[in-house]
Design a protein around this motif. Structure first.
Motif, PDB file in Angstrom:
ATOM      1  N   ASP A   1       0.851  -1.191   0.000  1.00 54.11           N
ATOM      2  CA  ASP A   1       0.000   0.000   0.000  1.00 54.11           C
ATOM      3  C   ASP A   1       0.889   1.243   0.000  1.00 54.11           C
ATOM      4  OD1 ASP A   1      -1.952   1.865   0.322  1.00 54.11           O
ATOM      5  OD2 ASP A   1      -2.335   1.410   2.446  1.00 54.11           O
ATOM      6  N   THR A   2       1.238   1.701  -1.185  1.00 51.73           N
ATOM      7  CA  THR A   2       2.090   2.897  -1.305  1.00 51.73           C
ATOM      8  C   THR A   2       1.718   3.612  -2.596  1.00 51.73           C
ATOM      9  OG1 THR A   2       4.369   3.690  -1.190  1.00 51.73           O
ATOM     10  CG2 THR A   2       4.003   1.724  -2.535  1.00 51.73           C
TER      11      THR A   2
ATOM     12  N   TRP B   1       4.260   9.525  -2.861  1.00 49.37           N
ATOM     13  CA  TRP B   1       4.805   9.402  -1.501  1.00 49.37           C
ATOM     14  C   TRP B   1       6.273   8.993  -1.589  1.00 49.37           C
ATOM     15  CZ3 TRP B   1       7.469   6.529   1.959  1.00 49.37           C
ATOM     16  CH2 TRP B   1       7.346   6.858   3.310  1.00 49.37           C
TER      17      TRP B   1
ATOM     18  N   THR C   1      11.480  10.020  -0.371  1.00 50.28           N
ATOM     19  CA  THR C   1      12.802   9.373  -0.512  1.00 50.28           C
ATOM     20  C   THR C   1      13.619   9.876  -1.716  1.00 50.28           C
ATOM     21  OG1 THR C   1      12.139   7.545  -1.984  1.00 50.28           O
ATOM     22  CG2 THR C   1      11.761   7.233   0.367  1.00 50.28           C
TER      23      THR C   1
ATOM     24  N   CYS D   1      26.258   0.001   4.752  1.00 53.32           N
ATOM     25  CA  CYS D   1      26.402   1.140   3.825  1.00 53.32           C
ATOM     26  C   CYS D   1      27.718   1.894   3.995  1.00 53.32           C
ATOM     27  CB  CYS D   1      25.233   2.090   4.003  1.00 53.32           C
ATOM     28  SG  CYS D   1      23.647   1.252   3.896  1.00 53.32           S
TER      29      CYS D   1
ATOM     30  N   ALA E   1       7.730   0.228   4.409  1.00 52.40           N
ATOM     31  CA  ALA E   1       8.686   1.226   4.885  1.00 52.40           C
ATOM     32  C   ALA E   1      10.121   0.896   4.485  1.00 52.40           C
ATOM     33  CB  ALA E   1       8.583   1.358   6.395  1.00 52.40           C
TER      34      ALA E   1
ATOM     35  N   ILE F   1      10.641  -0.139  -0.440  1.00 53.55           N
ATOM     36  CA  ILE F   1      10.701   0.925  -1.459  1.00 53.55           C
ATOM     37  C   ILE F   1      12.115   1.479  -1.611  1.00 53.55           C
ATOM     38  CG2 ILE F   1       8.297   1.655  -1.165  1.00 53.55           C
ATOM     39  CD1 ILE F   1       9.606   3.942   0.664  1.00 53.55           C
ATOM     40  N   LEU F   2      12.982   1.176  -0.625  1.00 51.30           N
ATOM     41  CA  LEU F   2      14.290   1.846  -0.575  1.00 51.30           C
ATOM     42  C   LEU F   2      15.405   1.132  -1.331  1.00 51.30           C
ATOM     43  CD1 LEU F   2      14.346   2.726   3.249  1.00 51.30           C
ATOM     44  CD2 LEU F   2      13.868   4.295   1.374  1.00 51.30           C
TER      45      LEU F   2
ATOM     46  N   LEU G   1      18.352  -0.875  12.926  1.00 52.85           N
ATOM     47  CA  LEU G   1      18.429  -1.430  11.568  1.00 52.85           C
ATOM     48  C   LEU G   1      19.177  -2.750  11.650  1.00 52.85           C
ATOM     49  CD1 LEU G   1      18.257  -1.262   8.476  1.00 52.85           C
ATOM     50  CD2 LEU G   1      20.132   0.358   8.491  1.00 52.85           C
TER      51      LEU G   1
ATOM     52  N   GLY H   1      12.789   3.519  10.583  1.00 54.04           N
ATOM     53  CA  GLY H   1      13.216   4.512   9.590  1.00 54.04           C
ATOM     54  C   GLY H   1      13.411   5.901  10.132  1.00 54.04           C
ATOM     55  N   ASN H   2      12.467   6.346  10.947  1.00 52.40           N
ATOM     56  CA  ASN H   2      12.533   7.724  11.426  1.00 52.40           C
ATOM     57  C   ASN H   2      13.720   7.972  12.350  1.00 52.40           C
ATOM     58  OD1 ASN H   2      11.151  10.279  12.739  1.00 52.40           O
ATOM     59  ND2 ASN H   2      10.159   9.721  10.813  1.00 52.40           N
TER      60      ASN H   2
ATOM     61  N   ASN I   1      18.290   8.280   1.256  1.00 51.87           N
ATOM     62  CA  ASN I   1      17.096   9.106   1.165  1.00 51.87           C
ATOM     63  C   ASN I   1      17.575  10.497   0.738  1.00 51.87           C
ATOM     64  OD1 ASN I   1      15.018  10.989   1.934  1.00 51.87           O
ATOM     65  ND2 ASN I   1      14.124   9.366   3.171  1.00 51.87           N
TER      66      ASN I   1
ATOM     67  N   ILE J   1      18.064  13.081   3.425  1.00 51.54           N
ATOM     68  CA  ILE J   1      19.262  12.963   4.271  1.00 51.54           C
ATOM     69  C   ILE J   1      20.433  13.638   3.555  1.00 51.54           C
ATOM     70  CG2 ILE J   1      20.955  11.357   5.271  1.00 51.54           C
ATOM     71  CD1 ILE J   1      18.720   9.324   5.666  1.00 51.54           C
TER      72      ILE J   1
ATOM     73  N   PHE K   1      26.605   6.155   6.176  1.00 54.39           N
ATOM     74  CA  PHE K   1      25.951   5.786   7.414  1.00 54.39           C
ATOM     75  C   PHE K   1      25.297   4.430   7.196  1.00 54.39           C
ATOM     76  CE2 PHE K   1      22.416   5.691  10.313  1.00 54.39           C
ATOM     77  CZ  PHE K   1      22.976   6.206  11.462  1.00 54.39           C
ATOM     78  N   GLY K   2      25.406   3.504   8.141  1.00 55.23           N
ATOM     79  CA  GLY K   2      24.808   2.193   7.884  1.00 55.23           C
ATOM     80  C   GLY K   2      24.493   1.385   9.123  1.00 55.23           C
TER      81      GLY K   2
HETATM   82  C1  LIG Z   1      11.881   5.030   5.691  1.00 50.94           C
HETATM   83  C2  LIG Z   1      11.549   6.483   5.433  1.00 50.94           C
HETATM   84  C3  LIG Z   1      11.520   6.774   3.955  1.00 50.94           C
HETATM   85  C4  LIG Z   1      10.164   6.800   6.009  1.00 50.94           C
HETATM   86  O1  LIG Z   1       9.882   8.164   5.816  1.00 50.94           O
HETATM   87  P1  LIG Z   1       9.365   9.044   7.034  1.00 50.94           P
HETATM   88  O2  LIG Z   1       9.112  10.366   6.480  1.00 50.94           O
HETATM   89  O3  LIG Z   1      10.370   8.939   8.142  1.00 50.94           O
HETATM   90  O4  LIG Z   1       8.019   8.341   7.390  1.00 50.94           O
HETATM   91  P2  LIG Z   1       7.568   7.704   8.790  1.00 50.94           P
HETATM   92  O5  LIG Z   1       8.331   6.438   9.053  1.00 50.94           O
HETATM   93  O6  LIG Z   1       7.588   8.760   9.847  1.00 50.94           O
HETATM   94  O7  LIG Z   1       6.091   7.330   8.432  1.00 50.94           O
HETATM   95  C5  LIG Z   1       5.132   8.344   8.113  1.00 50.94           C
HETATM   96  C6  LIG Z   1       3.901   7.667   7.607  1.00 50.94           C
HETATM   97  O8  LIG Z   1       4.134   7.145   6.284  1.00 50.94           O
HETATM   98  C7  LIG Z   1       3.753   5.783   6.239  1.00 50.94           C
HETATM   99  N1  LIG Z   1       4.562   5.081   5.266  1.00 50.94           N
HETATM  100  C8  LIG Z   1       5.725   4.411   5.476  1.00 50.94           C
HETATM  101  N2  LIG Z   1       6.149   3.871   4.316  1.00 50.94           N
HETATM  102  C9  LIG Z   1       5.244   4.220   3.373  1.00 50.94           C
HETATM  103  C10 LIG Z   1       5.137   3.965   1.998  1.00 50.94           C
HETATM  104  N3  LIG Z   1       6.069   3.248   1.333  1.00 50.94           N
HETATM  105  N4  LIG Z   1       4.093   4.488   1.329  1.00 50.94           N
HETATM  106  C11 LIG Z   1       3.163   5.209   1.951  1.00 50.94           C
HETATM  107  N5  LIG Z   1       3.195   5.471   3.273  1.00 50.94           N
HETATM  108  C12 LIG Z   1       4.237   4.989   3.963  1.00 50.94           C
HETATM  109  C13 LIG Z   1       3.922   5.278   7.650  1.00 50.94           C
HETATM  110  O9  LIG Z   1       3.154   4.133   7.887  1.00 50.94           O
HETATM  111  C14 LIG Z   1       3.462   6.470   8.448  1.00 50.94           C
HETATM  112  O10 LIG Z   1       2.066   6.465   8.484  1.00 50.94           O
HETATM  113  P3  LIG Z   1       1.282   6.907   9.830  1.00 50.94           P
HETATM  114  O11 LIG Z   1       1.683   8.314  10.061  1.00 50.94           O
HETATM  115  O12 LIG Z   1      -0.140   6.711   9.442  1.00 50.94           O
HETATM  116  O13 LIG Z   1       1.773   5.972  10.891  1.00 50.94           O
HETATM  117  C15 LIG Z   1      12.573   7.406   6.138  1.00 50.94           C
HETATM  118  O14 LIG Z   1      12.392   7.359   7.533  1.00 50.94           O
HETATM  119  C16 LIG Z   1      13.992   7.048   5.834  1.00 50.94           C
HETATM  120  O15 LIG Z   1      14.446   7.152   4.722  1.00 50.94           O
HETATM  121  N6  LIG Z   1      14.769   6.687   6.884  1.00 50.94           N
HETATM  122  C17 LIG Z   1      16.163   6.416   6.789  1.00 50.94           C
HETATM  123  C18 LIG Z   1      16.413   5.205   5.969  1.00 50.94           C
HETATM  124  C19 LIG Z   1      17.843   4.852   5.915  1.00 50.94           C
HETATM  125  O16 LIG Z   1      18.669   5.715   5.943  1.00 50.94           O
HETATM  126  N7  LIG Z   1      18.103   3.564   5.865  1.00 50.94           N
HETATM  127  C20 LIG Z   1      19.322   2.940   5.663  1.00 50.94           C
HETATM  128  C21 LIG Z   1      20.482   3.484   6.345  1.00 50.94           C
HETATM  129  S1  LIG Z   1      21.793   3.268   5.257  1.00 50.94           S
END
Ligand SMILES: CC(C)(COP(=O)(O)OP(=O)(O)OC[C@H]1O[C@@H](n2cnc3c(N)ncnc32)[C@H](O)[C@@H]1OP(=O)(O)O)[C@@H](O)C(=O)NCCC(=O)NCCS
Length: 325
Positions: A28-29, A33, A38, A113, A153, A156-157, A190, A217-218, A255, A258, A312-313
Motif C-alpha cells: 500500500d504505497t 509518496w 525518498t 552502507c 517502509a 521501497i528503498l 536497523l 526509519g525515522n 534518502n 538525508i 551511514f549504515g
Molecule cells: C523510511 C523512510 C523513507 C520513512 O519516511 P518518514 O518520512 O520517516 O516516514 P515515517 O516512518 O515517519 O512514516 C510516516 C507515515 O508514512 C507511512 N509510510 C511508510 N512507508 C510508506 C510507503 N512506502 N508508502 C506510503 N506510506 C508509507 C507510515 O506508515 C506512516 O504512516 P502513519 O503516520 O499513518 O503511521 C525514512 O524514515 C527514511 O528514509 N529513513 C532512513 C532510511 C535509511 O537511511 N536507511 C538505511 C540506512 S543506510
C-alpha cells in the motif's frame, strides 16, 4: 611521501528494474509518496542466478580497465558486503577466483552502507605502511534477497548493484583523511538476523521471512543526518581542505532528504553532489563507488578533483573520506 589514490572505478547494475508503479502492486504505497519522501523512482533487482560476486566481477573488470591494471598486479581484495554469495568462502575469495588471482589476501567487510569508506581507510593504511601497492575494493549487494517485500517502509528503498575501485600507491596526493565510527547500542534501529548463527541455532522456531531487514526509519533518519554531517565536517577539517575546495560530494544515498540535509550542513550546493539514488535506490556499500563511477564516466567528475564521501549504515556505523582523485 607515499599516498594512496583511486585510479579506476567500475559499476554494474542488474538488468531488471523495479519501478514505484511495480511496488504499488505489491504494498500500500504510491509513487508520489515514495518520490517526495525518498527521492527514489527506480531500483535494480538481480536475477535469481546472478550472484553477488558475479556482479562485483563485472564492476571490478571495469575498474581494472580504467586503471590500466592487470588482475595479476592486485595485492589484496577487500569486499564490503552484507549479502555475500555464501558465508564461506567469503565473497572476496570467490571474486579472486573469478579474476584468476591466487595468493593475495581477500576478505569481506560487514559495515553495511559504510563498507566502502571503511575499505578505503584499510586500503590506505595497507598502502601507506608499505604492505601493498595495489588493492581492489569490490562491493556487491543483493539487498533484494534480504528485503521483506510486504514491509512498505523498507521495500521501497533498496536496490541491487556492484561497484569497484582500484587503489594504488602514488607519490601524488590521493586519500587525504578518513574517519570511521560505530555504536552497537543503536543495533536495534536497523538489523537483519536471518542466516546468522542465532537464527540457525533456532531455525526450528524462527521464521526466515520474519528475519529480513528491519528498520526504525525515522530514528535512523535523524541519526544519519547528525552522524554523517558531523563526521564529514570533522574529516574535511582533518584533510586540511575547506568546503570550497571540494569539487564533489559523493555521499551514501539512503534518502534524498538525508543527502540534502548533509549538503546544507557542509555548505555545499546540490549541484556539487553526485546523485544516483533516483535511479538506483539505496544499494548499501556499492552506492558510493557506483555514484563515483557514474560521475567519472559522465565526464562530470574528473581525475584531479577533490571528493568528499560520507556514509551511514546498519550497526550502526558511519564514516567519511576526503580525497583527491
Ligand atoms: C523510511 C523512510 C523513507 C520513512 O519516511 P518518514 O518520512 O520517516 O516516514 P515515517 O516512518 O515517519 O512514516 C510516516 C507515515 O508514512 C507511512 N509510510 C511508510 N512507508 C510508506 C510507503 N512506502 N508508502 C506510503 N506510506 C508509507 C507510515 O506508515 C506512516 O504512516 P502513519 O503516520 O499513518 O503511521 C525514512 O524514515 C527514511 O528514509 N529513513 C532512513 C532510511 C535509511 O537511511 N536507511 C538505511 C540506512 S543506510
Amino acid at each position: 611521501m607515499l599516498y594512496s589514490r583511486i585510479i579506476g572505478t567500475g559499476a554494474y547494475f542488474p538488468e531488471k528494474i523495479l519501478t514505484n508503479a511495480d511496488l504499488m502492486k505489491m504494498v500500500d504505497t504510491d509513487d508520489k509518496w515514495i518520490v517526495e519522501r525518498t527521492g527514489i523512482h527506480t531500483r535494480h533487482i538481480s536475477a535469481k542466478n546472478e550472484a553477488t560476486s558475479e556482479m562485483a566481477y563485472e564492476a571490478a573488470k571495469e575498474a581494472l580497465d580504467m586503471a590500466g591494471v592487470k588482475a595479476s598486479e592486485i595485492d589484496g581484495i577487500i569486499f564490503p558486503t552484507i549479502t555475500p554469495d555464501y558465508i564461506l568462502p567469503c565473497a572476496a575469495a570467490v571474486l579472486g577466483g573469478r579474476l584468476g588471482i591466487s595468493g593475495p589476501f581477500a576478505f569481506d567487510l560487514n559495515m553495511a552502507c559504510t563498507g566502502f569508506i571503511c575499505a578505503l581507510n584499510i586500503a590506505d593504511a595497507f598502502i601507506k605502511n608499505g604492505q601493498c601497492k595495489t588493492i581492489l575494493i569490490a562491493t556487491g549487494e543483493r539487498l533484494s534477497t534480504v528485503t521483506n517485500y510486504s514491509d512498505r517502509a523498507t521495500c521501497i528503498l533498496f536496490g541491487d548493484a556492484a561497484g569497484a575501485a582500484v587503489v594504488r600507491a602514488d607519490t601524488k596526493h590521493g586519500i587525504r583523511s578518513c574517519s570511521i565510527y560505530a555504536d552497537g547500542s543503536y543495533g536495534d534501529l536497523l538489523y537483519m538476523h536471518g542466516m546468522g548463527s542465532t537464527y540457525l541455532a533456532n531455525r526450528d522456531t524462527m521464521n526466515l521471512d520474519d528475519e529480513m531487514i528491519v528498520m526504525k526509519g525515522n530514528d535512523v533518519f535523524k541519526l544519519a543526518v547528525r552522524a554523517m554531517s558531523d563526521t564529514a565536517a570533522e574529516t574535511l577539517e582533518k584533510s586540511g581542505l575547506k568546503s570550497d575546495d571540494i569539487d564533489f560530494v559523493v555521499p551514501h544515498q539512503a534518502n534524498i532528504r538525508i543527502v540534502e540535509a548533509v549538503a546544507k550542513r557542509l555548505e555545499v550546493g546540490m549541484d556539487r553532489v553526485i546523485i544516483n539514488l533516483d535511479r538506483r535506490g539505496n544499494c548499501s556499500a556499492p552506492t558510493i563507488p557506483t555514484a563515483l563511477d557514474e560521475g567519472i564516466r559522465s565526464g562530470k567528475v574528473k581525475f584531479g578533483d577533490n571528493i568528499l564521501m560520507a556514509a551511514f549504515g546498519g550497526g550502526m556505523n558511519w564514516g567519511a573520506a576526503v580525497l583527491t582523485l
